[in-house]
Design an enzyme around this catalytic site. Structure first.
Site, PDB file in Angstrom:
ATOM      1  N   ASP A 264      41.322  41.965  40.259  1.00 26.60           N
ATOM      2  CA  ASP A 264      40.421  42.811  39.951  1.00 26.60           C
ATOM      3  C   ASP A 264      39.734  42.194  38.788  1.00 26.60           C
ATOM      4  O   ASP A 264      40.192  41.504  37.635  1.00 26.60           O
ATOM      5  CB  ASP A 264      41.012  44.074  39.612  1.00 26.60           C
ATOM      6  CG  ASP A 264      41.525  44.883  41.009  1.00 26.60           C
ATOM      7  OD1 ASP A 264      40.907  44.426  41.884  1.00 26.60           O
ATOM      8  OD2 ASP A 264      42.404  45.943  40.719  1.00 26.60           O
ATOM      9  N   ASN A 265      38.310  42.835  38.390  1.00 26.78           N
ATOM     10  CA  ASN A 265      37.505  42.537  37.483  1.00 26.78           C
ATOM     11  C   ASN A 265      38.262  42.781  35.955  1.00 26.78           C
ATOM     12  O   ASN A 265      38.211  42.215  34.941  1.00 26.78           O
ATOM     13  CB  ASN A 265      36.029  42.963  37.605  1.00 26.78           C
ATOM     14  CG  ASN A 265      35.364  42.447  38.725  1.00 26.78           C
ATOM     15  OD1 ASN A 265      35.656  41.360  39.210  1.00 26.78           O
ATOM     16  ND2 ASN A 265      34.377  43.134  39.084  1.00 26.78           N
TER      17      ASN A 265
END
Length: 473
Positions: A264-265
């Site tokens: 995930d970012n």
């Protein structure tokens, strides 16, 4: 041929009316998702002059004064200049969908159709924010009669039959979108364009010493200690501001690095980037064959016992990811092992500010709990969703922590949790599921308490570790 535009998709808490000629007026559809109002419109533009711009909507937003300036033009959009320097604040969302009315270079057509500067559109193409298809996709069920009429006009079999570019292709094949990479690419009448005028930005890319984040450089791959607040390989509308791009430049490589897997970012830690297509395929095979082992460190708000935790995840590709403690047919097994759990000081406000960690409403406390996790199945948001379901949400997780708090305050709110009630009808259950989704917040914009601390494959023949997690720096 008429020019068609699907107006901006505005994701905001509210929207203003769209001022367009009566013949091109669009029905504004409000979508209730997570109990936050979103506006989504599919708006026809029927002008013989392709340079006429659709009058648009704006959303109240703080923008970077050095990049966007206010304007009194009739379309009420901000004045555009260049995509760099990168603004730290979000711009009003704007996506434009066009059907080309006259052939020519794609860059020139977009400039005319949307009244945008040449250099700005060139930047959009460089960022990968422009996509095309040979044939316009079908409008959504919410489209107006006029919108459907125009769609039928430009996709009429008699019209399509005259287009040599789609001979031998099915309509579905011709509607497949591809990224525009060259501003001189010729677009013929009837070609569909999607322009992300405001691509998702990652300003942290410009704040990182990328060379210092490189863990290993091998003949076939590079291992990166990914910073939180960045995208591994880019997004649909931005392939420029990505780990792959900036790591390539930091190493002075002539061939772009390629993504082999995602985190995930908002997560930091070990990521493997391939140096060629062959190794990219090889690493994908290792993942499929479960030869890749990933360990994570999670900073949780509550302690968890060591051992294996099982849940089942709803097989719908949208956030938040819903999970159940009980088996549900068709749902995906989520399995992780908590190897260690130790008490650590709760991050100070100074540290949280430095890493842009969001305050998600958890009661103030002196300690958090660092858990070492062996991820046995690799589902999207798995650790975040499972920890939240165990009343131990990750610090800074603005999507899952609010739901965990809501369930603790009102046990039984989660229709898939330990205290779920028996439903008398499917409608009642669906209403409770909708309400449960509404308890979740938005995706974190920067950093959460999660690090991919170690990655290995081929029975630990290749093993790499990330540096200290942000909460220990």
């Amino acid at each position: 041929m008429s020019s068609v535009s699907v107006a901006s998709l505005l994701f905001a808490g509210g929207y203003r009316s769209l001022a367009v000629p009566l013949a091109a007026r669009a029905l504004r559809i409000s979508l209730n998702k997570h109990l936050t109002l979103h506006a989504s419109g599919w708006c026809c533009r029927s002008s013989h002059n392709s340079t006429v711009a659709l009058s648009g909507e704006t959303v109240s937003s703080t923008t970077d004064a050095g990049n966007l300036t206010a304007t009194s033009s009739s379309n009420s959009y901000p004045k555009y200049d260049r995509l760099l320097p990168c603004p730290k604040h979000k711009s009003p969302p704007r996506i434009e969908h066009l059907v080309v009315s006259e052939g020519g270079p794609v860059l020139e057509y977009i400039c005319k159709a949307l009244d945008l500067p040449h250099l700005f559109v060139a930047d959009l193409i460089h960022f990968g924010a422009v996509h095309f298809a040979l044939v316009c996709p079908k409008p959504p069920p919410t489209a107006t009669a006029e919108q459907i009429r125009v769609f039928k006009q430009v996709t009429d079999p008699l019209v399509l039959r005259k287009r040599a570019s789609i001979k031998g292709k099915t309509i579905r094949e011709a509607q497949k979108t591809f990224r525009v990479t060259d501003g001189d690419q010729f677009v013929e009448p009837g070609t569909y364009l999607r322009v992300h005028v405001h691509p998702k930005r990652f300003h942290r890319c410009y704040e990182i010493d990328w060379r210092s984040r490189i863990i290993a450089v091998k003949e076939s791959y590079v291992v990166l200690d990914k910073p939180a607040g960045t995208s591994v390989g880019g997004t649909t509308d931005n392939i420029e501001e990505s780990c792959a791009t900036f790591a390539t430049r930091a190493l002075g490589l002539t061939t772009p690095l390629m993504t082999t897997h995602q985190i995930d970012n908002c997560t930091e830690g070990c990521v493997v980037l391939a140096r060629n297509k062959e190794y990219c395929s090889i690493f994908h095979g290792k993942i499929r064959e479960k030869k890749v082992k990933k360990l994570y460190l999670a900073l949780a708000a509550s302690p968890l016992p060591t051992g294996i935790i099982n849940h089942y995840m709803r097989p719908i590709n949208m956030a938040p990811r819903l999970i159940s403690e009980d088996f549900i047919k068709g749902w995906l097994l989520c399995q992780l092992e908590v190897m260690e759990c130790r008490k650590v000081p709760w991050p100070t406000s100074v540290v949280q500010d430095e890493y842009c960690v969001e305050d998600c409403g958890w009661p103030s406390q002196d300690y958090a709990y660092e858990c070492k996790i062996n991820l046995l199945t690799g589902r999207t948001h798995q650790i975040r969703a499972q920890f939240a379901a165990c009343k131990a949400p990750l610090i800074g997780d603005s999507m899952y922590m609010p739901a965990a708090i809501a369930e603790m305050i009102n046990p039984g709110l989660n229709p898939f949790g330990k205290y779920k009630k028996d439903f008398t009808s499917e409608n009642e259950k669906e209403a409770d599921v909708t309400n449960w989704i509404a308890q979740h917040g938005k995706e974190p914009s920067a950093t959460i308490g999660l690090q991919a601390c170690q990655i290995s494959w081929d029975d630990d023949e290749h093993l790499y570790k990330a540096g200290l997690p942000w909460w220990r720096c």
